[in-house]
Design an enzyme around this catalytic site. Sequence first.
Site, short mmCIF file in Angstrom:
data_model
loop_
_atom_site.label_atom_id
_atom_site.label_comp_id
_atom_site.label_asym_id
_atom_site.label_seq_id
_atom_site.Cartn_x
_atom_site.Cartn_y
_atom_site.Cartn_z
N HIS A 167 4.77 -0.29 -15.45
CA HIS A 167 6.20 0.06 -15.44
C HIS A 167 6.50 1.50 -15.78
O HIS A 167 7.66 1.88 -15.88
CB HIS A 167 6.97 -0.83 -16.43
CG HIS A 167 7.19 -2.22 -15.94
ND1 HIS A 167 8.29 -2.56 -15.18
CD2 HIS A 167 6.45 -3.33 -16.06
CE1 HIS A 167 8.22 -3.84 -14.89
NE2 HIS A 167 7.11 -4.34 -15.40
N LYS A 184 22.38 2.92 -19.14
CA LYS A 184 20.93 2.72 -19.23
C LYS A 184 20.51 3.14 -20.63
O LYS A 184 21.30 3.73 -21.35
CB LYS A 184 20.21 3.57 -18.18
CG LYS A 184 20.72 5.02 -18.11
CD LYS A 184 20.13 5.80 -16.93
CE LYS A 184 20.75 5.45 -15.61
NZ LYS A 184 19.89 4.64 -14.76
N ARG A 185 19.27 2.85 -21.00
CA ARG A 185 18.81 3.31 -22.30
C ARG A 185 18.97 4.83 -22.41
O ARG A 185 18.85 5.54 -21.42
CB ARG A 185 17.36 2.92 -22.51
CG ARG A 185 17.17 1.47 -22.87
CD ARG A 185 17.87 1.10 -24.15
NE ARG A 185 17.18 1.67 -25.28
CZ ARG A 185 16.46 0.98 -26.15
NH1 ARG A 185 16.38 -0.32 -26.06
NH2 ARG A 185 15.82 1.58 -27.14
N LYS A 190 16.03 10.37 -18.66
CA LYS A 190 17.12 9.83 -17.85
C LYS A 190 18.28 10.84 -17.74
O LYS A 190 19.19 10.68 -16.95
CB LYS A 190 17.62 8.51 -18.42
CG LYS A 190 16.60 7.37 -18.28
CD LYS A 190 17.12 6.07 -18.91
CE LYS A 190 16.12 4.93 -18.89
NZ LYS A 190 16.16 4.12 -17.66
N THR A 202 16.92 -0.35 -12.05
CA THR A 202 17.56 -1.49 -11.42
C THR A 202 19.08 -1.40 -11.54
O THR A 202 19.79 -2.03 -10.77
CB THR A 202 17.09 -2.83 -12.04
OG1 THR A 202 17.14 -2.73 -13.46
CG2 THR A 202 15.68 -3.16 -11.59
N LYS A 240 22.18 -2.60 -8.95
CA LYS A 240 23.37 -3.39 -9.31
C LYS A 240 24.64 -2.64 -8.93
O LYS A 240 25.60 -3.23 -8.43
CB LYS A 240 23.39 -3.63 -10.83
CG LYS A 240 22.20 -4.39 -11.39
CD LYS A 240 22.20 -4.27 -12.93
CE LYS A 240 20.86 -4.65 -13.52
NZ LYS A 240 20.72 -4.23 -14.93
C1 LIG Z 1 19.94 -3.34 -15.54
C2 LIG Z 1 19.92 -3.10 -16.98
C3 LIG Z 1 19.11 -2.08 -17.51
C4 LIG Z 1 18.25 -1.19 -16.65
O1 LIG Z 1 18.97 -0.01 -16.32
P1 LIG Z 1 18.24 1.24 -15.66
O2 LIG Z 1 19.36 2.16 -15.32
O3 LIG Z 1 17.55 0.74 -14.45
O4 LIG Z 1 17.33 1.80 -16.66
C5 LIG Z 1 19.11 -1.88 -18.88
N1 LIG Z 1 19.90 -2.63 -19.69
C6 LIG Z 1 20.70 -3.59 -19.21
C7 LIG Z 1 21.55 -4.36 -20.16
C8 LIG Z 1 20.74 -3.86 -17.85
O5 LIG Z 1 21.53 -4.84 -17.39
#
Ligand SMILES: *Cc1c(COP(=O)(O)O)cnc(C)c1O
Length: 805
Positions: free
Chosen positions: A347, A533-534, A539, A641, A645
């Site tokens: 990952h 995101k985190r 990022k 991901t 979404k």
């Molecule tokens: C989808 C999701 C992530 C992943 O987000 P990225 O932008 O792909 O790092 C992290 N936390 C939550 C709660 C999510 O639903």
Amino acid sequence: MLSKKKFKSEMRQRLREKYAMEIEDASSQELFNVLGSVIKAYYSDSWRQSWKSYLANEDKQVYYFSIEFLPGKMLKSNLLNLGILDVVSEGLAEMEIDLEDLANVEKDMALGNGGLGRLASCFMDSIASCGLPGNGNGIRYDYGLFKQRFVDGYQVELPDEWLSSGNVWEVRKESKAVDIQFSGDVWMVPDEEGHLKPVYKNQRILRAVPYDTAMIGYQNKRVNTMRLWGIEIPTSEEEKYTSIQDRRQFEDLTAVLYPDDSNERGRLVRLAQEYFFVSAGVQSILRYYLKLKKPLSCLSEYVAIHINDTHPALCVPEMMRLLLDEHGLSWEQAWEITVKVMSYTNHTIMAEALEKWPIHLMRSLLPRMYQIIEEIDRRFVEKKKLAYGSDLVERTRIIQNDQVHMAHLAIIGSHSTNGVAKLHSELLKQVVLHDFYEIYPERFNNKTNGIAERRWMQLANEPLSHVLDKHIKKSWRKNPEDLRLLLNYLDDPQVLKELAAAKLQNKEALARYIKETTGIKVLPTAIFDVQIKRLHAYKRQLLNLLHILKLYFELKENPDTAIHPRVFIFGAKAAPSYTYAKAIIKVINEVGNMINNDPAIGDRLKVVFLENYNVSLAERIIPAADVSEQISLASKEASGTSNMKLMLNGAITIATLDGANIEIRDAVGEDNIVIFGLTEQEVYAYYENQDYSALKIYEESPVLQKILNAFVDGTIPNIEFEGREIFDSLIKYNDEYFLLRDFDAYCQAQAKINEWYQDPQQWQQKSLINIANAGRFSADDTVLRYAEDIWQLNPVLKAAEKEPR
Ligand SMILES: *Cc1c(COP(=O)(O)O)cnc(C)c1O
């Protein structure tokens, strides 16, 4: 099928049994608990039948081992997948209960940090929905990921007591408990036939008790299992614990999830957690398999074990241990079986996130594991040295510099290693794991991540779902690829209008939530620009902030600057020990304060940082997003991901060519995404030539000077310390993630967004194209590819069951 009448009487009946109450007297929590048990009773038959049929057909099972699962709330998802969402919602309404009220009672199951755990949960949903025999295997942490609050703009972490009101969905299976052995010395002693057998001294036996949660397939009567292990001290062992502290040390093994998704802090507890859920899982798999009365040599025909990231990599030596020590196989037999059963997903390419354990830790806590790893390593070196030379073998062996390299263990001990997006998988082959690719080219493959579109569209975005149903009918609910039908309406003003209306409705709902939770009033007609995101340097939330400051200073200097009003929305948790990420949170909050309260700016610019980003908050934000920020430094985000979404929900992506952003661009075309910034080759060229100078860029850019100086000259209030830290990270420490290099390109990309938004019809068409092309990122397709290429698993679902209802 459940009728409304039946449902209502069940509710009343159970409420009387459980709480001796009538509907009118019950609290939302009590009603939720009762609703949960009614639903559980409703699917328990399918749950049992699914398992029976797997057994009867001897279906091959996959076990997805993951140290994180992030399902969020399960009530509505269970109802949707059972096909009783409407019945239940209407039935409750007739009893004057609002389903949403009950749904809000449920605590998020947040046993994960971010993308990795969420992927595992999307996969659980998809594996069941595709009718694949698959199970999750993980840890039942007593506390989920911390709850985030902001105090004076600082992140404060509170414990997430997600179990405090019980957990209606889980079933404790005491009878399926297994014993786990920790520590102690191992002596290899010959048995009667002269085979060396381990004899343990001073070990601790702990009991792993499974808590099973139903993973309900989408309207296909399949119910799989996510099995999470809790720890207990067996009564027979109690006298070994001489003090409360000693006891606690073991009992607390599964207390907390490590709130750190990229830095291994080398903690003993973490290693113990890894072995705990691996050993429990592998032991219970073998126990199941032996019931089938098949020879162990055929194990891989019936069982696949997936290692999600390296945390469960001990599956390899644990399987070896059981086959050798408990079942008396030879090393060669055991090894062949193990490699065939195991597969591994990588990952990350971030060096600091590649898990390594000091030998002394591994040896003291898990002596038998260490012995076996040593032997795997020894044989690997011996066997590969001749063919590949000692340099390559030294670089790829498992034990190096007194450390155990978990990724190496996972690759050597499995038959498949996959990356999670095309670019990421290429980088693994060409750069990060290139040496392994030389040795095992056939093991490497790509499986681009996906999302459970049921949750991220059907549940999260009802307004848009209804527009889709109305025009393209309902087949997309079962087959997300059918979202493509929407392309037929690209020039239909009515459809475009309805899509815009759905978006506005979602934005109004989010605006209300923002008002309630932060007090900030935002215009629903502004552009909702979202980065969720985190919080991580790579990022580049900070790049987003630099652009916000640019806009702010422009508006201050020239109040007539033509920009469409924008609301910048952030959601992000920082690992508690990650001070730099926390400094960025503080600074975003202070910039927000400054801008939001500046009367000269008014509604034209708002900065909103919502607390406690989690799955439920994501479900609120994503349907309301106009712009999706995917601006990581190229090569650093394995897939992402949230990009998928947001696209599914009609946001336009502003992105670097990183992770799955590249595949999103390929899906929607250059005209429907805004791409900017360094490419992965350019980033690597900088690494090679070592010729990057952030200072030079700064010195040549008056705009950047003004923005960066604001961090240290008092322009942004209350960030004396954090502002300096950030300024230094960019200038003194040369901007590790090339923010300054990408800054101009990013601002131009943002200007393009602003320009596109001026033309509502054009914007809506781009949005439509994004929605229509999001079907390819369905996790259903992703897991089917895993099933076919990696797990060699057949969907047990008959074709007829896949038809839309
Ligand atoms: C989808 C999701 C992530 C992943 O987000 P990225 O932008 O792909 O790092 C992290 N936390 C939550 C709660 C999510 O639903």
